[in-house]
Write an enzyme that holds these catalytic residues in place. Structure first.
Site, PDB file in Angstrom:
ATOM      1  N   ARG A 137       0.919  -1.143  -0.078  1.00  0.00           N
ATOM      2  CA  ARG A 137       0.123  -0.033   0.052  1.00  0.00           C
ATOM      3  C   ARG A 137       0.812   1.282   0.045  1.00  0.00           C
ATOM      4  NH1 ARG A 137      -4.902   2.400  -1.247  1.00  0.00           N
ATOM      5  NH2 ARG A 137      -5.869   3.036   0.676  1.00  0.00           N
ATOM      6  N   THR A 440      -9.020   0.750 -10.075  1.00  0.00           N
ATOM      7  CA  THR A 440      -8.478  -0.205  -9.573  1.00  0.00           C
ATOM      8  C   THR A 440      -8.508  -1.576 -10.274  1.00  0.00           C
ATOM      9  OG1 THR A 440      -8.849   0.407  -7.107  1.00  0.00           O
ATOM     10  CG2 THR A 440      -7.815  -1.783  -7.575  1.00  0.00           C
ATOM     11  N   GLU A 460      -5.776   4.389  -7.547  1.00  0.00           N
ATOM     12  CA  GLU A 460      -6.808   4.910  -6.874  1.00  0.00           C
ATOM     13  C   GLU A 460      -8.105   5.176  -7.948  1.00  0.00           C
ATOM     14  OE1 GLU A 460      -9.417   6.527  -3.705  1.00  0.00           O
ATOM     15  OE2 GLU A 460      -8.306   4.802  -4.312  1.00  0.00           O
ATOM     16  N   ASP A 482      -7.842   8.451   0.513  1.00  0.00           N
ATOM     17  CA  ASP A 482      -8.439   7.420   1.033  1.00  0.00           C
ATOM     18  C   ASP A 482      -8.548   7.653   2.726  1.00  0.00           C
ATOM     19  OD1 ASP A 482      -9.284   6.041  -0.926  1.00  0.00           O
ATOM     20  OD2 ASP A 482      -7.875   4.317  -0.678  1.00  0.00           O
ATOM     21  N   GLY A 525     -13.373   0.326  -5.307  1.00  0.00           N
ATOM     22  CA  GLY A 525     -13.401   1.250  -3.921  1.00  0.00           C
ATOM     23  C   GLY A 525     -13.942   0.478  -2.753  1.00  0.00           C
TER      24      GLY A 525
END
Length: 632
Positions: A137, A440, A460, A482, A525
């Site tokens: 991440r 994504t 994203e 986010d 998402g």
């Protein structure tokens, strides 16, 4: 930290890498030579004016489902799935094929993935029976202030769009390349240069533009036009590439070739790292554009310091199967796991319309509660004490289940559960705003030895930050959106320097004993969590085949008063579920008019070893699931 590839005293040209890659993994069996460049093609990048031939090497047609043996790959893109399959055919294992597929997705799906982003990698080792994960991440820069999303000129939060999503302040330190390196070092049998070579070939030779690529470009035309480097690449001549033309990205091919030659340090250190940091701190914006594009704080030192996190997966048992997912910083594993634990208490069936409606009612109620708990308790465990064990316990799920009325929808939002719950106790907590975007991409792989990978990767929103690193051919992410917009000490997803924003990515591997049964995941998402849960419900409980489970219409209840759902879901179930008190609104993200939820890629391995690779037949233009030896 970032292992250097062996340096060779030779010129590592794009052509050499491309040829080496094709020789190493093999060309698609049905391939013809790539189309010749159009005479008026942009010399550096963009789409050619001439249409690609139907038989172009990098223009395979989507094939949603394949059944057979010897290994399987499923993704949203036909080119990427074909490349992964060729890796399997030529002796690569699941990790090798996953990295090669992901690298190709960064070329053909540049608005959803690429080396400017991050993701989560879940791996099953058939020999040891171990499920392991890599958290790649993106992270917040070390100097990112807690009020980074507050406009200093007004003292008010930046608007999510257009300010935050297209900005330097939204860019996190990318983790994708570090993930690929770690995956190959720990699980792979091939080296990174060889797995990058097919993607380099595709970037250099080009791929055929489809309707999805063109429509995604047009959806982001105003954002892309605000940044000259992005406009030059993706809006040649001021328009999106035309369907049927060939899109080439030689700048990206050169960047990947550089990384193939010099290793990931070529990205995380040195000149390229300084260029990335400079773009973030000084966004290259057209002065005529009204887009604010506030700068960020990412530095070359942040890139050099980046590390993936290798950790244990989440685990729950469901209907006698072992379900493994991604632990925090992702909320996917805990929220899918809690939802399934709640549903475990109920006999679910799709044998009759009434039974289907009852099962879907319980699905919506379960995910509403799991999302309440996600929002209250889940964040980056390096900064937040996440009660992962409690959230995944059956006792906690039972306490949440006892707040569900089997015959009536709850008044939502529902309160989160009390961590020390006795009976049906709930806790008080504010509901943070959910700003996670719907783009994504996901890929699933199983090899002939039974190893498996579920890998979800992202930049994203569609098009990320809309900022391209000049001359490098890739977009930077906007993952830091986010984080919750306003800093709150009680919010586990508050902004903090060096922190990973909470994600909903849910790469999932399901085992039956010591063998893989399902591998799945999706973009979308926060809807990823409900999509993965619903596919498992469809397949395990409601009697659908895997292709049917993937194709079935979806709804996404995330603890809101009204449930977003695909129009087909509302048509099929809206009336019956309305009788329970549920209300629906047609789904659609904040940036496009698309009504589809997710774009899943899944694989099932039957007890006799037969593999079914199932991708979307329609969503996002249709995906491609392939097997090494198709069943006749």
């Amino acid at each position: 930290m970032h292992q250097m590839a062996t340096r060779r005293a030779l010129t590592f040209s794009i052509a050499a890498v491309a040829v080496a890659g094709l020789l190493a993994v093999g060309a698609p069996a049905t391939a013809a030579p790539p189309s010749a460049p159009a005479t008026n093609a942009d010399a550096r990048s963009g789409a050619t004016a001439g249409a690609a031939s139907a038989g172009s090497r990098w223009s395979p047609q989507p094939q949603a489902t394949s059944v057979g043996s010897g290994g399987a790959v499923s993704s949203v893109d036909a080119v990427a799935s074909r490349i992964g399959l060729e890796v399997l055919r030529h002796g690569g294992n699941a990790a090798d094929a996953a990295v090669a597929t992901a690298a190709a997705l960064g070329v053909t799906e540049p608005y959803s993935a690429g080396i400017g982003g991050g993701g989560y990698f879940v791996h099953f080792d058939a020999k040891t029976g171990e499920v392991a994960t890599i958290d790649g991440r993106e992270t917040a820069p070390a100097a990112m202030p807690t009020d980074a999303f507050i406009d200093p000129a007004t003292g008010q939060p930046y608007r999510f769009t257009p300010e935050l999503v297209s900005s330097g302040v939204s860019v996190g330190v990318p983790g994708t390349l570090a993930t690929w390196e770690a995956a190959l070092d720990r699980f792979g049998s091939k080296r990174l240069p060889k797995m990058l070579a097919p993607a380099i070939a595709v970037a250099a030779a080009g791929f055929t533009v489809d309707e999805t690529f063109r429509s995604q470009t047009l959806d982001n035309k105003a954002r892309f036009a605000a940044f000259p480097d992005t406009a030059k690449l993706f809006l040649p001549g001021g328009d999106a590439p035309v369907v049927g033309t060939t899109f080439r990205n030689p700048d990206l091919a050169k960047t990947l070739a550089l990384i193939a030659l010099r290793g990931t340090d070529a990205f995380y250190e040195g000149r390229l790292a300084r260029e990335i940091a400079d773009v973030v701190q000084n966004p290259r914006k057209d002065p005529a554009s009204p887009l604010p594009a506030p700068p960020g704080t990412l530095t070359a030192a942040d890139l050099a310091a980046y590390e993936v996190v290798e950790q244990a997966p989440t685990h729950v048992e469901y209907r006698g199967l072992d379900v493994y997912g991604m632990a925090p910083s992702s909320s996917g594993g805990t929220t899918v796991g809690e939802s399934l634990n709640i549903l475990e208490n109920h006999d679910l069936s799709g044998e009759t319309p009434e039974a289907s409606a009852q099962s879907l009612h319980l699905f919506l109620e379960a995910t509403a509660r799991a999302f309440a708990d996600r929002n209250a308790y889940v964040g980056d465990p390096a900064f937040v004490d996440v009660p992962t064990e409690t959230l995944l316990s059956q006792d906690f799920a039972d306490a949440r289940d006892c707040t569900i009325d089997p015959s009536a929808a709850s008044v939502r939002p529902v309160a989160p559960g009390a961590l020390d719950a006795v009976g049906c106790a709930t806790a008080d907590a504010a509901e943070p705003t959910d700003t996670e975007n719907v783009s994504t991409t996901h890929l699933s792989v199983v090899d002939k030895w039974g190893n498996a990978v579920a890998y979800t990767l992202t930049i994203e929103q569609t098009g990320g930050s809309a900022m391209t690193v000049p001359g490098r051919g890739f977009l930077l992410n906007n993952e830091l959106t986010d984080f919750s917009t306003v800093y709150n000490e009680a919010d586990p997803n508050r902004i903090e320097p060096g922190k990973r924003p909470r994600s909903s990515m849910s790469p999932t591997i399901v085992l039956d004993g010591d063998e893989v049964r399902y591998v799945l995941g999706s973009p979308g998402g926060a809807t990823i969590i409900t999509t993965v849960t619903q596919i498992l419900l469809n397949r395990i409980d409601l009697g659908m085949t895997l292709p049917e489970a993937v194709a079935a219409p979806r709804a996404s209840q995330r603890n809101a008063a009204v449930t977003p759902a695909e129009p087909e879901f509302i048509d099929a179930y809206g009336g019956a579920l309305g009788a329970y008190g549920h209300s629906f609104t047609p789904s659609g993200d904040r940036f496009t008019s698309a009504s589809q939820i997710g774009a899943a890629a899944a694989i099932e391995v039957a007890p006799d070893g037969t593999m079914t690779a199932a991708a979307e037949p329609v969503r996002r233009g249709g995906g491609t699931g392939l097997v090494v030896r198709p069943r006749r």
